[in-house]
Every structure is written in C-alpha cells, then in structure tokens.
Motif scaffolding. Structure first.
Motif, PDB file in Angstrom:
ATOM      1  N   GLU A   1     -21.728  20.892   5.987  1.00 61.66           N
ATOM      2  CA  GLU A   1     -22.879  20.043   5.638  1.00 61.66           C
ATOM      3  C   GLU A   1     -22.455  18.707   5.047  1.00 61.66           C
ATOM      4  O   GLU A   1     -23.277  17.999   4.465  1.00 61.66           O
ATOM      5  CB  GLU A   1     -23.797  20.792   4.669  1.00 61.66           C
ATOM      6  N   ARG A   2     -21.188  18.351   5.211  1.00 63.85           N
ATOM      7  CA  ARG A   2     -20.674  17.110   4.645  1.00 63.85           C
ATOM      8  C   ARG A   2     -20.372  16.096   5.741  1.00 63.85           C
ATOM      9  O   ARG A   2     -19.859  16.439   6.811  1.00 63.85           O
ATOM     10  CB  ARG A   2     -19.405  17.388   3.839  1.00 63.85           C
ATOM     11  N   ALA A   3     -20.657  14.836   5.450  1.00 58.56           N
ATOM     12  CA  ALA A   3     -20.428  13.768   6.418  1.00 58.56           C
ATOM     13  C   ALA A   3     -19.094  13.071   6.218  1.00 58.56           C
ATOM     14  O   ALA A   3     -18.691  12.259   7.054  1.00 58.56           O
ATOM     15  CB  ALA A   3     -21.554  12.732   6.311  1.00 58.56           C
ATOM     16  N   ASP A   4     -18.408  13.378   5.115  1.00 54.50           N
ATOM     17  CA  ASP A   4     -17.163  12.674   4.804  1.00 54.50           C
ATOM     18  C   ASP A   4     -15.920  13.352   5.363  1.00 54.50           C
ATOM     19  O   ASP A   4     -14.834  12.779   5.329  1.00 54.50           O
ATOM     20  CB  ASP A   4     -17.017  12.501   3.289  1.00 54.50           C
ATOM     21  N   VAL A   5     -16.076  14.581   5.874  1.00 57.10           N
ATOM     22  CA  VAL A   5     -14.940  15.312   6.443  1.00 57.10           C
ATOM     23  C   VAL A   5     -15.332  15.832   7.824  1.00 57.10           C
ATOM     24  O   VAL A   5     -16.272  16.614   7.957  1.00 57.10           O
ATOM     25  CB  VAL A   5     -14.500  16.477   5.540  1.00 57.10           C
ATOM     26  N   LEU A   6     -14.624  15.377   8.837  1.00 55.18           N
ATOM     27  CA  LEU A   6     -14.803  15.869  10.200  1.00 55.18           C
ATOM     28  C   LEU A   6     -13.883  17.062  10.412  1.00 55.18           C
ATOM     29  O   LEU A   6     -12.689  16.984  10.122  1.00 55.18           O
ATOM     30  CB  LEU A   6     -14.456  14.771  11.205  1.00 55.18           C
ATOM     31  N   THR A   7     -14.422  18.160  10.899  1.00 53.60           N
ATOM     32  CA  THR A   7     -13.597  19.323  11.221  1.00 53.60           C
ATOM     33  C   THR A   7     -13.596  19.544  12.722  1.00 53.60           C
ATOM     34  O   THR A   7     -14.644  19.599  13.367  1.00 53.60           O
ATOM     35  CB  THR A   7     -14.102  20.584  10.491  1.00 53.60           C
ATOM     36  N   VAL A   8     -12.386  19.665  13.287  1.00 58.63           N
ATOM     37  CA  VAL A   8     -12.191  19.860  14.721  1.00 58.63           C
ATOM     38  C   VAL A   8     -11.237  21.024  14.910  1.00 58.63           C
ATOM     39  O   VAL A   8     -10.183  21.084  14.266  1.00 58.63           O
ATOM     40  CB  VAL A   8     -11.608  18.594  15.388  1.00 58.63           C
ATOM     41  N   SER A   9     -11.583  21.956  15.787  1.00 57.06           N
ATOM     42  CA  SER A   9     -10.757  23.143  15.982  1.00 57.06           C
ATOM     43  C   SER A   9     -10.620  23.469  17.462  1.00 57.06           C
ATOM     44  O   SER A   9     -11.611  23.482  18.203  1.00 57.06           O
ATOM     45  CB  SER A   9     -11.382  24.340  15.248  1.00 57.06           C
TER      46      SER A   9
ATOM     47  N   ALA B   1      -6.171  20.042   0.720  1.00 51.63           N
ATOM     48  CA  ALA B   1      -5.569  18.759   1.082  1.00 51.63           C
ATOM     49  C   ALA B   1      -6.638  17.720   1.409  1.00 51.63           C
ATOM     50  O   ALA B   1      -6.554  16.568   0.964  1.00 51.63           O
ATOM     51  CB  ALA B   1      -4.624  18.938   2.270  1.00 51.63           C
ATOM     52  N   ALA B   2      -7.648  18.113   2.182  1.00 47.98           N
ATOM     53  CA  ALA B   2      -8.714  17.169   2.543  1.00 47.98           C
ATOM     54  C   ALA B   2      -9.460  16.687   1.304  1.00 47.98           C
ATOM     55  O   ALA B   2      -9.760  15.487   1.159  1.00 47.98           O
ATOM     56  CB  ALA B   2      -9.673  17.828   3.529  1.00 47.98           C
ATOM     57  N   GLN B   3      -9.769  17.612   0.389  1.00 46.42           N
ATOM     58  CA  GLN B   3     -10.476  17.225  -0.827  1.00 46.42           C
ATOM     59  C   GLN B   3      -9.603  16.329  -1.702  1.00 46.42           C
ATOM     60  O   GLN B   3     -10.090  15.350  -2.288  1.00 46.42           O
ATOM     61  CB  GLN B   3     -10.909  18.462  -1.613  1.00 46.42           C
ATOM     62  N   ALA B   4      -8.313  16.635  -1.779  1.00 47.19           N
ATOM     63  CA  ALA B   4      -7.408  15.796  -2.558  1.00 47.19           C
ATOM     64  C   ALA B   4      -7.311  14.389  -1.974  1.00 47.19           C
ATOM     65  O   ALA B   4      -7.237  13.396  -2.718  1.00 47.19           O
ATOM     66  CB  ALA B   4      -6.026  16.443  -2.625  1.00 47.19           C
ATOM     67  N   LEU B   5      -7.310  14.283  -0.652  1.00 46.73           N
ATOM     68  CA  LEU B   5      -7.308  12.967  -0.011  1.00 46.73           C
ATOM     69  C   LEU B   5      -8.577  12.193  -0.342  1.00 46.73           C
ATOM     70  O   LEU B   5      -8.540  10.992  -0.626  1.00 46.73           O
ATOM     71  CB  LEU B   5      -7.146  13.117   1.499  1.00 46.73           C
ATOM     72  N   ARG B   6      -9.713  12.877  -0.296  1.00 47.00           N
ATOM     73  CA  ARG B   6     -10.975  12.228  -0.672  1.00 47.00           C
ATOM     74  C   ARG B   6     -10.934  11.779  -2.128  1.00 47.00           C
ATOM     75  O   ARG B   6     -11.301  10.651  -2.461  1.00 47.00           O
ATOM     76  CB  ARG B   6     -12.146  13.190  -0.457  1.00 47.00           C
ATOM     77  N   ASP B   7     -10.480  12.663  -2.996  1.00 44.73           N
ATOM     78  CA  ASP B   7     -10.403  12.311  -4.411  1.00 44.73           C
ATOM     79  C   ASP B   7      -9.433  11.164  -4.649  1.00 44.73           C
ATOM     80  O   ASP B   7      -9.581  10.404  -5.615  1.00 44.73           O
ATOM     81  CB  ASP B   7      -9.961  13.531  -5.237  1.00 44.73           C
TER      82      ASP B   7
ATOM     83  N   ALA C   1       0.357  28.579  -5.674  1.00 45.99           N
ATOM     84  CA  ALA C   1       1.475  27.683  -5.390  1.00 45.99           C
ATOM     85  C   ALA C   1       1.342  27.033  -4.019  1.00 45.99           C
ATOM     86  O   ALA C   1       1.758  25.887  -3.812  1.00 45.99           O
ATOM     87  CB  ALA C   1       2.800  28.445  -5.490  1.00 45.99           C
ATOM     88  N   GLY C   2       0.735  27.751  -3.068  1.00 40.64           N
ATOM     89  CA  GLY C   2       0.482  27.162  -1.759  1.00 40.64           C
ATOM     90  C   GLY C   2      -0.504  26.015  -1.839  1.00 40.64           C
ATOM     91  O   GLY C   2      -0.324  24.972  -1.198  1.00 40.64           O
ATOM     92  N   ALA C   3      -1.552  26.209  -2.631  1.00 42.10           N
ATOM     93  CA  ALA C   3      -2.508  25.126  -2.835  1.00 42.10           C
ATOM     94  C   ALA C   3      -1.841  23.933  -3.514  1.00 42.10           C
ATOM     95  O   ALA C   3      -2.170  22.772  -3.226  1.00 42.10           O
ATOM     96  CB  ALA C   3      -3.684  25.625  -3.667  1.00 42.10           C
ATOM     97  N   ALA C   4      -0.899  24.215  -4.402  1.00 36.82           N
ATOM     98  CA  ALA C   4      -0.154  23.125  -5.035  1.00 36.82           C
ATOM     99  C   ALA C   4       0.641  22.328  -4.006  1.00 36.82           C
ATOM    100  O   ALA C   4       0.735  21.093  -4.096  1.00 36.82           O
ATOM    101  CB  ALA C   4       0.773  23.697  -6.107  1.00 36.82           C
ATOM    102  N   CYS C   5       1.207  23.025  -3.019  1.00 33.66           N
ATOM    103  CA  CYS C   5       1.916  22.325  -1.936  1.00 33.66           C
ATOM    104  C   CYS C   5       0.969  21.403  -1.173  1.00 33.66           C
ATOM    105  O   CYS C   5       1.311  20.251  -0.856  1.00 33.66           O
ATOM    106  CB  CYS C   5       2.526  23.332  -0.976  1.00 33.66           C
ATOM    107  N   ALA C   6      -0.225  21.895  -0.869  1.00 37.52           N
ATOM    108  CA  ALA C   6      -1.205  21.095  -0.136  1.00 37.52           C
ATOM    109  C   ALA C   6      -1.633  19.882  -0.947  1.00 37.52           C
ATOM    110  O   ALA C   6      -1.759  18.769  -0.415  1.00 37.52           O
ATOM    111  CB  ALA C   6      -2.408  21.959   0.227  1.00 37.52           C
ATOM    112  N   ALA C   7      -1.873  20.084  -2.240  1.00 39.74           N
ATOM    113  CA  ALA C   7      -2.289  18.973  -3.099  1.00 39.74           C
ATOM    114  C   ALA C   7      -1.179  17.936  -3.214  1.00 39.74           C
ATOM    115  O   ALA C   7      -1.428  16.717  -3.166  1.00 39.74           O
ATOM    116  CB  ALA C   7      -2.667  19.512  -4.478  1.00 39.74           C
ATOM    117  N   ALA C   8       0.073  18.400  -3.357  1.00 40.25           N
ATOM    118  CA  ALA C   8       1.192  17.472  -3.473  1.00 40.25           C
ATOM    119  C   ALA C   8       1.388  16.680  -2.187  1.00 40.25           C
ATOM    120  O   ALA C   8       1.671  15.469  -2.224  1.00 40.25           O
ATOM    121  CB  ALA C   8       2.463  18.239  -3.822  1.00 40.25           C
ATOM    122  N   ALA C   9       1.232  17.349  -1.044  1.00 41.71           N
ATOM    123  CA  ALA C   9       1.365  16.647   0.230  1.00 41.71           C
ATOM    124  C   ALA C   9       0.290  15.571   0.379  1.00 41.71           C
ATOM    125  O   ALA C   9       0.558  14.457   0.841  1.00 41.71           O
ATOM    126  CB  ALA C   9       1.294  17.644   1.380  1.00 41.71           C
ATOM    127  N   ALA C  10      -0.927  15.909  -0.031  1.00 39.99           N
ATOM    128  CA  ALA C  10      -2.020  14.926   0.029  1.00 39.99           C
ATOM    129  C   ALA C  10      -1.755  13.761  -0.908  1.00 39.99           C
ATOM    130  O   ALA C  10      -2.003  12.593  -0.563  1.00 39.99           O
ATOM    131  CB  ALA C  10      -3.337  15.608  -0.306  1.00 39.99           C
TER     132      ALA C  10
END
Length: 348
Positions: free
Chosen positions: A212-220, A181-187, A134-143
């Motif tokens: 190893e992906r160029a389409d998503v920048l990760t910053v922490s 969320a990031a993958q849903a935005l890409r999709d 259900a948490g993943a569903a929240c992330a997908a819905a937000a995206a």
C-alpha cells in the motif's frame, strides 16, 4: 563491492522441517553461506566485514514490535515448557485461519508460535534470533554504505528474509532483510526505492510489507504460485493497493523456464524499474533458479548468472544485494559470486 557478512548465521541451524507429512533434514543450512564465503576467497570482490548493530527503530519500522519480542524470547519460552525441548527445534502445528482472531496474543506458546508463522517448514532454533538480528544488521549496513555513495553493497547473510512479513515468519525467513534495506535507504534520503526479487519463490513478505506504499516498488520474477510455494501471493493481477496501486509487479513463470524465458521477464522487470525512476535498488538475490536446485524448477545454468548480474548493473542504480534462497548447496558460491562478478564488470 562492500560485503557485510553475518558473523552469527551459523547459530541458526535447523535440524528438521515438515515436508509432505514427514520430518526431513532442512534445506536451509549454514553451508550455504560458507560456500559463498569460500568462493569470495577464490574470487575476491571487496572487503568482507561484520556489520554494526541494527537500530531497533529500523526493525520496528518493518516488523510489528510484538512479533520481534516473540522472536527474541521464543527459544527460552520453548525450553521453559520442557527442558528436553533444548534438543528439538520448535515447529508450529496450529494456525489462526480466516475468521479466527489474531489481535490477541495467546499465553500458550504453541498458539503464539502458530500466530506468527505460516508454515511448518521453518524451524525456530536456539540461535534463530541472534542470526536473524545480525542478518538485518548486514542489510542495514549495506544500505547505509550505498546511501553514503557506494555503488553496491552485499548483505551476505542467512537465514534468508523475503518471505517474512510484518508479523509472520515462514519459508526459512524471520526478518525481512530486503525490506530492512529498502526502509534504511528511504530513511537515508532516497525518495523512491525499487526492490527486485529474483528468487525462484515469490517474495510474499516483501510484497505484503510495501503493498500500500507508493515510495517502494516491488518487482518479483518467480515460479507460478498456482503450483509453487508460497502459493497464496505472487499472481500477476496483484498490482498494489491504496497509495501503492501500480507499485507491485509480479512476473510468474511456469516450471521448466530456461534462461531465455527468464531473461525476457528480467527485461520487463528492469523496464518497470526504470519507469519508476528510483534513487536506489535492492536485489533480493536468490539463486534457486539454478537448474540443479532440489526444491525449484527453473533451468538457469551457472554461467547465466554472470549475465544476470550484468543486466542488473545496466539499471545504473546504487544497489544493495540481500542473500536469499539457493539450495543446491555445493553450487551456491559459484552462482552467487557469478551474479556479483557480472554486476561489478558491467558497473565499471
């Protein structure tokens, strides 16, 4: 702001975690999210709604299918070993370290539990899968909302997600909501997405998923992994690999860092995000940077989170927030809503 709240989060309610050789009460508790909901009741920022189901294909674009199947069935398998286990959490006690095989899934439940985990501090309970899905569903819905034109949306959920990797859980995390969320935005059509993780603890799962992906920048921005959990990722020299070379930025900071030092790192992070020119931003929103957090060692005050939200809004990007850590439970609501209120005020 659109807010998708996890209606099943309280089903995951761990009794104990292993810490320094003894079982102690869990720091990651349902009250964390309830305090945020209560503060949103006092300072409403938008409609709060339950999400639609998350597509299985989206989960499998982030996590290994055999790992997801394990999470779905783990509790039943645990109780099948001994009906008395229904009164206990499942905690791993054996792991495949370097040189051991991980390609074969063992028949033994304890071995499977260890195969898919990296610590003994993340209890698996009767409601873990329901809450995590259900948490993943929240992330997908937000995206989806952001893809549809919303300026910002919040996945208000627990358990958190940023420590969960392709086929492992740990750090209280089972499904990586920020990555979903990031993958849903890409999709949904975003050419590039940036993930900004502001939790005290490095988002090792998120980094490993996109390394190893160029389409998503990760910053922490996080505590130095030489001394702070999760220890084994999060160093400044980890910059990405293969197609993702240059698409990971770690900004580790020493224990005791105050807001002035932390804000400087945020400026560096936002400058790197601007240079990447993403179409959307995911913020892994942990507030365990708070000065009163019992398991973290930065020194941000509650009022500082208003500025944090405002500076993130300054990126000018459609933004998804996913709720991550924060274990000063009574202060959780104020700190999270301060970030969101600061963002909303600056984004107008």
């Amino acid at each position: 702001m659109l807010i998708y709240a996890n209606p099943r989060h309280a089903a995951h309610d761990g009794r104990q975690e292993m810490f320094r050789g003894k079982l102690v009460p869990c720091h990651e508790v349902p009250a964390r999210l309830e305090h945020v909901l209560a503060e949103l009741g006092r300072r409403p920022l938008g409609e709060i709604q339950a999400p639609p189901p998350v597509p299985r294909a989206l989960l499998e674009a982030v996590h290994a299918s055999r790992y997801l199947r394990f999470l779905e069935t783990a509790w039943d398998d645990w109780v099948a070993l001994d009906p008395a286990n229904a009164a206990l959490d499942a905690l791993p006690s054996v792991w495949p370290v370097r040189g051991f095989r991980a390609d074969l899934e063992p028949d033994n439940f304890a071995a499977r539990l260890g195969l898919y985990s990296f610590d003994a501090g993340t209890p698996l309970t009767a409601g873990t899968w329901a809450a995590a899905e259900a948490g993943a569903a929240c992330a997908a819905a937000a995206a989806t909302a952001v893809t549809g034109g919303a300026r910002a949306a919040l996945a208000l959920t627990r358990p958190p997600g940023h420590h969960a990797g392709h086929d492992f859980f740990g750090g209280y995390c089972f499904v990586n909501n920020a990555a979903v969320a990031a993958q849903a935005l890409r999709d949904g059509g975003a050419r590039r997405v940036a993930v900004l993780d502001v939790d005290y603890h490095h988002g090792n799962g998120t980094q490993s998923l996109f390394y190893e992906r160029a389409d998503v920048l990760t910053v922490s921005i996080h505590g130095d992994p030489r001394t702070e959990y999760p220890f084994y990722l999060g160093h400044a020299d980890e910059t990405g690999a293969v197609h993702g070379l240059g698409c990971n930025l770690n900004l580790p900071l020493p224990a005791g860092t105050d807001f002035a030092g932390w804000r400087q790192a945020l400026g560096t992070a936002l400058a790197r995000i601007a240079a990447f020119a993403p179409d959307a931003l995911v913020v892994a929103l942990g507030v365990d940077t708070y000065e009163g957090d019992p398991i973290s060692r930065f020194r941000l005050a509650s009022d500082d989170y208003l500025r944090v939200g405002a500076e993130i809004a300054g990126a000018g990007l459609p933004t998804v927030f996913t709720l991550e850590g924060g274990y000063a439970v009574a202060a959780m609501g104020v700190n999270v809503v301060n970030v969101l209120e600061g963002f909303e005020a600056a984004a107008r």
